[in-house]
Design a protein around this motif. Structure first.
Motif, PDB file in Angstrom:
ATOM      1  N   ARG A 590       0.851  -1.196   0.000  1.00 31.93           N
ATOM      2  CA  ARG A 590       0.000   0.000   0.000  1.00 31.93           C
ATOM      3  C   ARG A 590       0.885   1.243   0.000  1.00 31.93           C
ATOM      4  O   ARG A 590       0.717   2.143   0.823  1.00 31.93           O
ATOM      5  CB  ARG A 590      -0.915   0.021   1.226  1.00 31.93           C
ATOM      6  N   LEU A 591       1.809   1.309  -0.938  1.00 30.51           N
ATOM      7  CA  LEU A 591       2.712   2.458  -0.995  1.00 30.51           C
ATOM      8  C   LEU A 591       1.930   3.704  -1.388  1.00 30.51           C
ATOM      9  O   LEU A 591       0.966   3.647  -2.158  1.00 30.51           O
ATOM     10  CB  LEU A 591       3.852   2.186  -1.973  1.00 30.51           C
ATOM     11  N   HIS A 592       2.372   4.861  -0.887  1.00 29.30           N
ATOM     12  CA  HIS A 592       1.573   6.072  -0.976  1.00 29.30           C
ATOM     13  C   HIS A 592       1.880   6.954  -2.173  1.00 29.30           C
ATOM     14  O   HIS A 592       1.060   7.816  -2.500  1.00 29.30           O
ATOM     15  CB  HIS A 592       1.745   6.904   0.308  1.00 29.30           C
ATOM     16  N   GLY A 593       3.051   6.803  -2.781  1.00 36.49           N
ATOM     17  CA  GLY A 593       3.382   7.763  -3.821  1.00 36.49           C
ATOM     18  C   GLY A 593       4.302   7.226  -4.884  1.00 36.49           C
ATOM     19  O   GLY A 593       4.909   6.155  -4.753  1.00 36.49           O
ATOM     20  N   ARG A 594       4.420   8.009  -5.959  1.00 35.95           N
ATOM     21  CA  ARG A 594       5.272   7.642  -7.082  1.00 35.95           C
ATOM     22  C   ARG A 594       6.721   7.451  -6.665  1.00 35.95           C
ATOM     23  O   ARG A 594       7.348   6.445  -7.010  1.00 35.95           O
ATOM     24  CB  ARG A 594       5.178   8.731  -8.164  1.00 35.95           C
ATOM     25  N   GLN A 595       7.262   8.405  -5.932  1.00 29.70           N
ATOM     26  CA  GLN A 595       8.664   8.304  -5.542  1.00 29.70           C
ATOM     27  C   GLN A 595       8.897   7.102  -4.623  1.00 29.70           C
ATOM     28  O   GLN A 595       9.924   6.430  -4.717  1.00 29.70           O
ATOM     29  CB  GLN A 595       9.126   9.599  -4.851  1.00 29.70           C
ATOM     30  N   GLU A 596       7.928   6.822  -3.762  1.00 29.12           N
ATOM     31  CA  GLU A 596       8.055   5.680  -2.862  1.00 29.12           C
ATOM     32  C   GLU A 596       8.059   4.369  -3.654  1.00 29.12           C
ATOM     33  O   GLU A 596       8.829   3.449  -3.350  1.00 29.12           O
ATOM     34  CB  GLU A 596       6.906   5.691  -1.845  1.00 29.12           C
ATOM     35  N   ILE A 597       7.232   4.264  -4.669  1.00 29.97           N
ATOM     36  CA  ILE A 597       7.201   3.061  -5.506  1.00 29.97           C
ATOM     37  C   ILE A 597       8.500   2.913  -6.284  1.00 29.97           C
ATOM     38  O   ILE A 597       9.089   1.827  -6.350  1.00 29.97           O
ATOM     39  CB  ILE A 597       5.991   3.105  -6.465  1.00 29.97           C
TER      40      ILE A 597
END
Length: 798
Positions: A590-597
């Motif tokens: 459940r990653l929250h953002g583009r950079q996190e992915i």
């Protein structure tokens, strides 16, 4: 080009107040209706609902009492009537300059008589269930935490084996403690056990094609009535559907029972999403708008004819001010009066992008910051609308769209024999991988802008689709249906009884069946991908609709959820339950953002019928250090190389089981997967750093007008780009920015919509280098006294 169309396009008065419709008190009732082109308008008060179900003191005839209305500014007509009118009914009678007289229900009606014939006067507070004021929405810390379950109210309980007393009704959701003969939870307790977070209800507003008084009543009936419908045929947008009520003839009952349903779901920790249809009406002449404001509410083509982007003969002109206002007012009413937690937009492509942006912003600022909003980013046909809400338009706007690219890559086409990744087609691995990453390199800015699914109410459901791709429809003896009837005649119930959609399944080895494995693999991909997962009700125990690809008006024999399947296919239910628990307990999924992915997700293999990836370095603050996910769409087993680790790999999901606890380990550098299966492994528990820290920005404007204002942010390490103000606090707007714990500074610009205006000229930065988990910043817009311009805002950090 017809004259009415020309008139509709001319400058027309608009009204900005928030009191259209009926304002009821025990002392008086205030009626307001927007009819800008009428010569005169009257309020007509009735003692009956107009469908023959009531009696009146002075006989069977109720001709109505006419009350003149006064014209106000903005094209509004108003009447104030002293005394308590509760229990009465009303209509509006408009006379136009050409002598035409139209009598119609209130477009803003909040209650109606049976079959929606007349608007009803009710005391809404009298419809509140006990402790309604204490009801609240379940927590949703982030949209990525949602697991959506699409459900039709009638389907939920209509089967004889449901165990529910109130079959087909809102009240079926209030029946707790139901069990089958083997002790398995049914009904609302089943939903709780499954672990979903949101129930998405197919339309529950008042729709037109069901005779609410019963098929045999003969009262208020029309030729177009059917016994069943999904509800995409709007009649009264602000009233619950009467056929779901235990007493459609009492206008207050349907309101109270819908609230009871919402309250019951909330008590189980389940949020409620309402499917809304603001793109068309079932009828134009008999619809809620045309009689009082001819042609204004409907979009027309360049020849002045009704445009038909919906595929059903009309589409609403959402780009016009009073249509946009109507949609916003309607949504705000449902969210506040019924405590709803989200909205799904039917054919959202036909709703202009400005309306979608504004309603999303305003609903969250004014009513509920955690509302979940999403829709279908397509149309049902050609439309002259230039600003369609299609895939990509939602970027940064706070709402999500269905990912049909992902859907098709996984299963193939929607109704035919066409195959996808899980049904036997190669070269789909890249498209599947794109969906797994939340489509962030395709059409989204953020993973929570995509709703991931393989089937919904439209088209073949999952089990029937997999049967079709394997050429097993005929062997399963699935009937051919069209518009709820057998194509070659006969009795639907008999054809269903003769069918055997589960003929391939060995009850002693359910998870070993090929069709079962393909269906589990399909939704296994959905439940472990980045974004918002969406399931169709009954998938968790192999629901079949007997090959009906468009069951919108088919009988219960086709549509009813058969609760006996839970016991029959219990290992399938347990597998779904385990995957949902895995997702909800492990933030790596459940990653929250583009950079996190981009930082956390790495593909290991993407060819030959295999897609696999690594969630690394305690992704999203997960306690598992590294997680490997493998999907094998090949009929036979494969060997898969695992990343190096100084520990063993622990398996939590394979072809036999799914959950959060390891049930076997892998010591070597490779692992073998069964055909048509998935596997999830982790190497070891870690001690992750805190996932993020929060910057809370409080924005203060002297004019108090925050409409359209948002932040453009960078340097977060999680999700850069647009960040909306999501709630009001002490008269100012509040936004929350999630940043990596080690972040020292975040840049931002205050802007109006998409750079229409900026508050200040230069880039600004927030110092968040300290160790605080929450950094609060106040930004004040200050007007220069001499020049009237703006100086830099004052920032106060604590």
């Amino acid at each position: 080009m017809n004259s009415n169309y020309i008139n509709a396009e001319k400058a027309i008065e608009i009204y900005t107040g928030n009191d259209l419709g009926l304002t009821y008190t025990a002392d008086y009732s205030l009626f307001k209706v927007w009819v800008p082109t009428a010569f005169t308008v009257s309020l007509v008060l009735y003692d009956t609902g107009g469908n023959g179900t009531e009696t009146v003191n002075y006989g069977d005839r109720d001709s109505g009492r006419i009350v003149n209305m006064q014209r106000q500014e903005g094209g509004v007509w108003q009447a104030r009537f002293s005394g308590d009118l509760k229990g009465k009914y009303y209509m509006y009678r408009a006379v136009f300059e050409d002598g035409t007289i139209k009598e119609a229900a209130d477009p803003y009606a909040k209650a109606v008589s049976a079959n929606g014939i007349r608007s009803a006067i009710v005391d809404l507070r009298g419809t509140d269930p006990e402790a309604w004021v204490l009801d609240s929405s379940p927590a949703l810390p982030h949209p990525a935490d949602a697991v959506i379950y699409e459900l039709h109210v009638r389907d939920f309980s209509s089967s004889e084996d449901s165990g529910m007393l109130h079959k087909g009704k809102f009240k079926a959701f209030t029946e707790f403690g139901l069990r089958d003969s083997a002790g398995h939870a049914l009904g609302i307790d089943h939903l709780k056990e499954l672990g979903i977070t949101h129930v998405h209800l197919l339309p529950v507003f008042d729709f037109q094609t069901i005779n609410e008084l019963g098929a045999d009543s003969g009262k208020g009936a029309e030729p177009f009535f059917t016994e069943y419908n999904w509800g995409y045929d709007p009649q009264h947008y602000n009233v619950p559907e009467g056929s779901y009520s235990t007493n459609p003839s009492d206008p207050g009952t349907r309101i109270r029972e819908m609230k009871e349903m919402v309250q019951a779901l909330h008590s189980k920790g389940i949020s409620v999403i309402m499917d809304v249809v603001y793109n068309h009406t079932y009828s134009v002449e008999k619809g809620p708008f045309q009689p009082l404001v001819p042609d204004y509410f409907y979009r027309h083509d360049y020849n002045g004819r009704l445009s038909n982007g919906s595929g059903v003969g009309n589409e609403l002109a959402t780009e016009r001010p009073m249509v946009r206002k109507y949609i916003k007012d309607s949504l705000a009413y449902w969210a506040s009066e019924y405590h709803l937690d989200g909205f799904r937009f039917d054919l959202m492509g036909l709703i202009d992008s400005v309306t979608m942006r504004e309603l999303t912003e305003e609903l969250r600022l004014e009513i509920n910051p955690n509302l979940l909003i999403y829709g279908e980013p397509w149309t049902g046909g050609d439309s002259p609308l230039a600003t369609k809400t299609l895939k990509g338009v939602q970027k940064g706007k706070g709402y999500a769209v269905f990912n049909d690219n992902f859907r098709s890559a996984i299963k193939g086409d929607s109704d035919g024999w066409g195959k996808g990744f899980v049904t036997g087609e190669y070269d789909k691995e890249g498209a599947v991988a794109s969906g797994i990453k939340g489509a962030i390199h395709e059409f989204t800015d953020s993973p929570v802008e995509t709703v991931n699914y393989v089937t919904a109410h439209d088209n073949l459901n999952l089990w029937d689709k997999v049967l079709a791709t394997q050429g097993l429809r005929q062997a399963a003896k699935l009937p051919e249906l069209e518009n709820g009837r057998l194509k070659n005649g006969g009795v639907v119930e008999a054809a269903v009884a003769d069918a055997d959609p589960y003929f391939t399944v060995d009850r002693q080895d359910i998870l070993g069946d090929e069709i079962v494995r393909r269906s589990l693999l399909a939704n296994g991909i959905i439940l472990t991908s980045q974004g918002i997962p969406f399931l169709q009700a009954g998938d968790e125990f192999l629901r079949s609709k007997y090959g009906d690809h468009n069951s919108y008006r088919s009988p219960d024999a086709i549509n009813a959820i058969r609760w006996e399947n839970k016991a029959k296919f219990l290992p399938v239910f347990e597998y779904y339950k385990g995957l949902i628990a895995l997702r909800r307990n492990h933030p790596a999924f459940r990653l929250h953002g583009r950079q996190e992915i981009e930082r956390s997700l790495e593909f290991l293999r993407c060819d030959g019928g295999v897609v696999s990836y690594l969630l690394k370095n305690n992704a999203g603050g997960d306690v598992w250090n590294n997680i490997v996910v493998i999907f094998n769409a090949n009929p036979g087993p494969i060997s898969h190389k695992l990343p190096e680790t100084d520990s063993c790999w622990n398996i939590v999901v394979d072809h036999t089981s799914a959950g959060t606890d390891a049930f076997r380990t892998v010591q070597g550098a490779e692992v073998e997967l069964e055909g048509l299966s998935m596997m999830i492994l982790y190497d070891k528990y870690g001690q992750p750093e805190p996932r993020s820290k929060i910057i809370e920005i409080h924005y203060e404007r002297p004019d108090g007008d925050y409409r359209g204002w948002n932040l453009w942010i960078w340097g977060t390490g999680i999700q850069d780009g647009q960040c909306d103000f999501r709630q009001m606090e002490n008269g100012h707007a509040v936004a929350r920015i999630e940043v990596l714990p080690e972040t020292a500074s975040v840049g931002y610009i205050l802007r109006l919509n998409d750079w229409e205006e900026k508050d200040g000229a230069a880039d600004r930065f927030i110092d968040c280098s300290g160790s605080q988990e929450l950094v609060k910043v106040t930004i004040r817009e200050r007007l220069q006294e001499n020049s009237g311009g703006k100086d830099d805002p004052l920032q106060l950090t604590s």
